[in-house]
Scaffold this motif. Structure first.
Motif, PDB file in Angstrom:
ATOM      1  N   SER A 179       0.826  -1.203   0.000  1.00 10.86           N
ATOM      2  CA  SER A 179       0.000   0.000   0.000  1.00 10.86           C
ATOM      3  C   SER A 179       0.863   1.257   0.000  1.00 10.86           C
ATOM      4  N   TYR A 180       1.919   1.270   0.820  1.00 12.92           N
ATOM      5  CA  TYR A 180       2.815   2.424   0.855  1.00 12.92           C
ATOM      6  C   TYR A 180       3.534   2.606  -0.490  1.00 12.92           C
ATOM      7  N   ILE A 181       3.982   1.496  -1.058  1.00 15.94           N
ATOM      8  CA  ILE A 181       4.634   1.560  -2.372  1.00 15.94           C
ATOM      9  C   ILE A 181       3.637   2.054  -3.416  1.00 15.94           C
ATOM     10  N   GLY A 182       2.384   1.597  -3.294  1.00 13.22           N
ATOM     11  CA  GLY A 182       1.347   2.016  -4.234  1.00 13.22           C
ATOM     12  C   GLY A 182       1.135   3.517  -4.214  1.00 13.22           C
ATOM     13  N   VAL A 183       1.135   4.112  -3.020  1.00  9.51           N
ATOM     14  CA  VAL A 183       0.983   5.561  -2.926  1.00  9.51           C
ATOM     15  C   VAL A 183       2.116   6.260  -3.675  1.00  9.51           C
ATOM     16  N   ALA A 184       3.351   5.834  -3.426  1.00 13.67           N
ATOM     17  CA  ALA A 184       4.510   6.454  -4.081  1.00 13.67           C
ATOM     18  C   ALA A 184       4.448   6.279  -5.596  1.00 13.67           C
ATOM     19  N   VAL A 185       4.093   5.065  -6.039  1.00  8.62           N
ATOM     20  CA  VAL A 185       4.055   4.764  -7.472  1.00  8.62           C
ATOM     21  C   VAL A 185       3.000   5.600  -8.184  1.00  8.62           C
ATOM     22  N   PHE A 186       1.791   5.670  -7.636  1.00 10.53           N
ATOM     23  CA  PHE A 186       0.709   6.358  -8.346  1.00 10.53           C
ATOM     24  C   PHE A 186       0.794   7.872  -8.211  1.00 10.53           C
ATOM     25  N   VAL A 187       1.448   8.353  -7.152  1.00 16.17           N
ATOM     26  CA  VAL A 187       1.751   9.779  -7.082  1.00 16.17           C
ATOM     27  C   VAL A 187       2.718  10.140  -8.213  1.00 16.17           C
ATOM     28  N   GLY A 188       3.763   9.331  -8.386  1.00 13.57           N
ATOM     29  CA  GLY A 188       4.729   9.579  -9.451  1.00 13.57           C
ATOM     30  C   GLY A 188       4.133   9.425 -10.835  1.00 13.57           C
ATOM     31  N   LEU A 189       3.319   8.391 -11.016  1.00 11.59           N
ATOM     32  CA  LEU A 189       2.708   8.155 -12.329  1.00 11.59           C
ATOM     33  C   LEU A 189       1.755   9.274 -12.718  1.00 11.59           C
ATOM     34  N   THR A 190       1.110   9.887 -11.747  1.00 10.33           N
ATOM     35  CA  THR A 190       0.201  10.997 -12.054  1.00 10.33           C
ATOM     36  C   THR A 190       0.947  12.131 -12.744  1.00 10.33           C
ATOM     37  N   ALA A 191       2.081  12.543 -12.161  1.00 12.94           N
ATOM     38  CA  ALA A 191       2.872  13.612 -12.767  1.00 12.94           C
ATOM     39  C   ALA A 191       3.394  13.199 -14.135  1.00 12.94           C
ATOM     40  N   TYR A 192       3.898  11.975 -14.236  1.00 12.85           N
ATOM     41  CA  TYR A 192       4.449  11.472 -15.496  1.00 12.85           C
ATOM     42  C   TYR A 192       3.377  11.408 -16.579  1.00 12.85           C
ATOM     43  N   ASP A 193       2.213  10.872 -16.248  1.00 13.00           N
ATOM     44  CA  ASP A 193       1.157  10.710 -17.252  1.00 13.00           C
ATOM     45  C   ASP A 193       0.613  12.057 -17.721  1.00 13.00           C
ATOM     46  N   VAL A 194       0.480  13.012 -16.806  1.00 12.59           N
ATOM     47  CA  VAL A 194      -0.004  14.336 -17.204  1.00 12.59           C
ATOM     48  C   VAL A 194       0.988  15.003 -18.149  1.00 12.59           C
ATOM     49  N   GLN A 195       2.291  14.898 -17.837  1.00 16.58           N
ATOM     50  CA  GLN A 195       3.280  15.476 -18.740  1.00 16.58           C
ATOM     51  C   GLN A 195       3.244  14.804 -20.110  1.00 16.58           C
ATOM     52  N   LYS A 196       3.094  13.485 -20.111  1.00 16.39           N
ATOM     53  CA  LYS A 196       3.026  12.758 -21.373  1.00 16.39           C
ATOM     54  C   LYS A 196       1.810  13.198 -22.188  1.00 16.39           C
TER      55      LYS A 196
END
Length: 241
Positions: A179-196
């Motif tokens: 769950s903790y890893i999931g928070v970090a991963v999806f926080v990061g993916l949000t920024a990455y996906d929006v930039q993409k």
């Protein structure tokens, strides 16, 4: 449900900020529509007994056959949408996306039965704030997040593998770590996906069939980022009934 990252191929990148803004606005509009549909379906199937009983036996509180189907149906729809993208027309893709949002919301009704309404609302507000901050960061940063996104995708793959392993181990400690890893991963993916998506939007002419399909796929990507972030936070901070 885990995040699905789509590859947008054959898009000519142009430095067109106006086009990019229109595209991103369209993406977020469809994402919010999907979240609204999901929220309505989740509340209806959680709190209306006549609908809730379709998914759960009122005596044993076990899933009915329909309840089991609903839990796995969103995965099937994501696969249909992703693998059939090039063959599906924009109107059909939009319909599939709306149905997916309804099914996803219906499956999330189970969450409302496990956690208190106040904790679900609190975590939803927290997830919305975090998602919004990272979306703005991804849109405004001049830093190329491609390598960072690749690391997040690797983290997502590791998280999926760990989740499968934990299905057999049933370890509370591992579940919490995921769950903790999931928070970090999806926080990061949000920024990455929006930039993409911002870069993709700069190379699209809004109104084209492909642009409409790209917007739906972008909305699906961000929708999954948000839902997975919300569920990860809920597993950590949610109060069970």
């Amino acid at each position: 449900m885990e995040n699905t990252n789509y590859q947008y191929e054959d898009v000519i990148q142009l430095d067109d900020q106006a086009s990019s803004r229109r595209f991103i606005a369209n993406v977020f509009m469809w994402m919010f529509v999907a979240l609204g549909i999901s929220a309505l379906c989740a509340a209806a199937f959680a709190f209306k007994p006549e609908l809730a009983n379709l998914l759960r036996d009122p005596v044993t509180m076990r899933n009915t056959g329909l309840g089991t189907i609903v839990m796995f149906a969103p995965i099937a729809f994501v696969m249909i949408i992703s693998f059939g993208l090039n063959k599906i027309s924009a109107p059909v893709l939009t319909l599939l996306f709306v149905v997916f949002a309804a099914l996803m919301g219906t499956s999330l009704s189970f969450v409302l039965l496990v956690y208190t309404s106040s904790s679900v609302l609190g975590v939803f507000i927290t997830a919305s704030a975090v998602f919004g901050i990272m979306a703005v960061a991804g849109y405004t940063t001049n830093q190329d997040l491609t390598k960072f996104g690749s690391l997040m995708i690797m983290g997502l793959i590791g998280m999926i593998i760990a989740s499968v392993v934990n299905m057999f181990l049933a370890s509370p400690g591992l579940s919490k770590a995921i769950s903790y890893i999931g928070v970090a991963v999806f926080v990061g993916l949000t920024a990455y996906d929006v930039q993409k998506l911002k870069r993709i939007g700069a190379g699209l002419e809004l109104g084209m069939a492909d642009a409409k399909k790209m917007a739906i796929m972008g909305a699906l990507t961000l929708y999954m980022d948000f839902i997975n972030l919300f569920l990860s936070l809920l597993r950590i901070f949610g109060s069970r009934r």
